[in-house]
Design an enzyme around this catalytic site. Sequence first.
Site, PDB file in Angstrom:
ATOM      1  N   GLN A  81      90.105 -98.347 -32.463  1.00  0.00           N
ATOM      2  CA  GLN A  81      91.454 -98.445 -33.002  1.00  0.00           C
ATOM      3  C   GLN A  81      91.883 -99.892 -33.214  1.00  0.00           C
ATOM      4  O   GLN A  81      93.022-100.165 -33.579  1.00  0.00           O
ATOM      5  CB  GLN A  81      92.441 -97.740 -32.062  1.00  0.00           C
ATOM      6  CG  GLN A  81      92.187 -96.248 -31.932  1.00  0.00           C
ATOM      7  CD  GLN A  81      93.066 -95.599 -30.872  1.00  0.00           C
ATOM      8  OE1 GLN A  81      93.861 -96.247 -30.210  1.00  0.00           O
ATOM      9  NE2 GLN A  81      92.913 -94.295 -30.714  1.00  0.00           N
ATOM     10  N   HIS A 145      94.358 -97.976 -28.097  1.00  0.00           N
ATOM     11  CA  HIS A 145      95.727 -98.031 -27.574  1.00  0.00           C
ATOM     12  C   HIS A 145      96.241 -99.465 -27.430  1.00  0.00           C
ATOM     13  O   HIS A 145      96.553 -99.933 -26.335  1.00  0.00           O
ATOM     14  CB  HIS A 145      95.820 -97.300 -26.236  1.00  0.00           C
ATOM     15  CG  HIS A 145      95.644 -95.820 -26.342  1.00  0.00           C
ATOM     16  ND1 HIS A 145      96.012 -94.961 -25.339  1.00  0.00           N
ATOM     17  CD2 HIS A 145      95.132 -95.039 -27.324  1.00  0.00           C
ATOM     18  CE1 HIS A 145      95.733 -93.702 -25.698  1.00  0.00           C
ATOM     19  NE2 HIS A 145      95.192 -93.751 -26.911  1.00  0.00           N
ATOM     20  N   GLU A 237     106.331 -88.984 -28.103  1.00  0.00           N
ATOM     21  CA  GLU A 237     107.721 -89.232 -27.734  1.00  0.00           C
ATOM     22  C   GLU A 237     108.448 -90.125 -28.723  1.00  0.00           C
ATOM     23  O   GLU A 237     107.859 -91.009 -29.338  1.00  0.00           O
ATOM     24  CB  GLU A 237     107.781 -89.919 -26.362  1.00  0.00           C
ATOM     25  CG  GLU A 237     107.296 -89.066 -25.213  1.00  0.00           C
ATOM     26  CD  GLU A 237     107.417 -89.771 -23.870  1.00  0.00           C
ATOM     27  OE1 GLU A 237     107.074 -89.149 -22.855  1.00  0.00           O
ATOM     28  OE2 GLU A 237     107.867 -90.940 -23.834  1.00  0.00           O
ATOM     29  N   TYR A 247     109.645 -95.676 -18.567  1.00  0.00           N
ATOM     30  CA  TYR A 247     109.572 -94.509 -19.440  1.00  0.00           C
ATOM     31  C   TYR A 247     108.506 -93.497 -19.014  1.00  0.00           C
ATOM     32  O   TYR A 247     108.199 -92.575 -19.768  1.00  0.00           O
ATOM     33  CB  TYR A 247     109.433 -94.975 -20.899  1.00  0.00           C
ATOM     34  CG  TYR A 247     110.763 -95.559 -21.330  1.00  0.00           C
ATOM     35  CD1 TYR A 247     111.736 -94.772 -21.925  1.00  0.00           C
ATOM     36  CD2 TYR A 247     111.102 -96.869 -20.992  1.00  0.00           C
ATOM     37  CE1 TYR A 247     112.990 -95.275 -22.221  1.00  0.00           C
ATOM     38  CE2 TYR A 247     112.347 -97.379 -21.290  1.00  0.00           C
ATOM     39  CZ  TYR A 247     113.289 -96.570 -21.895  1.00  0.00           C
ATOM     40  OH  TYR A 247     114.543 -97.065 -22.160  1.00  0.00           O
ATOM     41  N   TYR A 258      92.978 -84.680 -22.837  1.00  0.00           N
ATOM     42  CA  TYR A 258      92.235 -84.099 -23.955  1.00  0.00           C
ATOM     43  C   TYR A 258      91.262 -83.014 -23.493  1.00  0.00           C
ATOM     44  O   TYR A 258      90.858 -82.163 -24.272  1.00  0.00           O
ATOM     45  CB  TYR A 258      91.499 -85.201 -24.717  1.00  0.00           C
ATOM     46  CG  TYR A 258      92.446 -86.167 -25.385  1.00  0.00           C
ATOM     47  CD1 TYR A 258      93.249 -85.754 -26.441  1.00  0.00           C
ATOM     48  CD2 TYR A 258      92.570 -87.477 -24.943  1.00  0.00           C
ATOM     49  CE1 TYR A 258      94.145 -86.625 -27.052  1.00  0.00           C
ATOM     50  CE2 TYR A 258      93.459 -88.355 -25.549  1.00  0.00           C
ATOM     51  CZ  TYR A 258      94.234 -87.925 -26.598  1.00  0.00           C
ATOM     52  OH  TYR A 258      95.124 -88.782 -27.200  1.00  0.00           O
TER      53      TYR A 258
END
Length: 364
Positions: A81, A145, A237, A247, A258
């Site tokens: 990513q 991430h 979210e 949070y 997963y």
Amino acid sequence: MIKQLKIFFIVILAITHLSAEEVNYRYENIAENLSHPWAIAVIDDNNILFTELSGSLRIIEEGILNPQPITGVPEVLFAGQGGLSGLILDPNFASNSILYISFSSPDKGKKTNTLEVVSAKLVSGSLIEVKTIFKASPSRKTAAHYGARMAFLDDGTLLITSGDGFNYREQAQYLDNHFGKIIRINTDGSIPEDNPFLSDKNVKPEIWSYGHRNLQGIVIVNGVVYENEHGPMGGDELNIVLPSKNYGWPAITYGKDYSGATISPFTQKEGMEQPIKYWVPSIAPSGMAFYEGTLFPSWNNSLFVSALVPGDVRRLELSGTKIINEEILFSDLGRIRDVATSPDGSLILATDGPNGKLVRVINK
């Protein structure tokens, strides 16, 4: 045959779509055959900068894609990513030509990398005066991430989303690292004097909020910070973010691992903030923009959240800070990586992947 194909192409672009609120719109492709377009920064109606995850910073000038990438971009790690990711213009870009880019930065001589943010000046198709203003610590072995989105607060300080690195999720609950955090810095890289955790020497002073997973969209509306993030399997979210607040990830979540295993049995805990909206199953939210244009008046006062699964944009109508309606748009375009607004009221969408496009949404 070529003439017939051109006519067919024009007909396809001119197809009128009708949303649930009877808004007529159509698409215009403004750039094609792009290498994983990721973030859009609109200079004006006809001039648009965007990143390609594979490492190029590109520009559309007077409505036409410049075939040459902008030079002077730092080396990036294009893996998983990771790559050239976030992009934002300085609030005074029109006069100073300064922009900020975020990317996965390889550690020289090591098998690790991190999220890095630089400031630079765009001059004659090149970045000059490139300066690192933030590097997430510690580095990670994963290429996942990163977060990597940015937004400016009204006071001129810069918010940066820093993801949990996938394998480091527990670190999102601790303040001695940058995993799963929103960072707040001045544009020269210094720390604002009113950051919430400055009094503790064991805490990273850049931290503004914590307990996040993979933060993919951030936008500020009338001083309110809205942030979206990927959950695991379910539990994406949308949050209203306040400084110093926790949070919850991974101590609370509306999703599962997963594998189907339970990450946490809790969706709520004292001292941990609740999202104003969550999605089960996941939509994989990506970019986010706030709409207040004249081209589509009925879309005013809405957050637009681009999404990767199965691929669409969610229009979230606001009343104050409450969501009163959700509408699914542009689902015929596939995975959408980013969404931005243009001064003329059109929307600019970036489709995801190795053959991505930039698409302008205009009225009929």
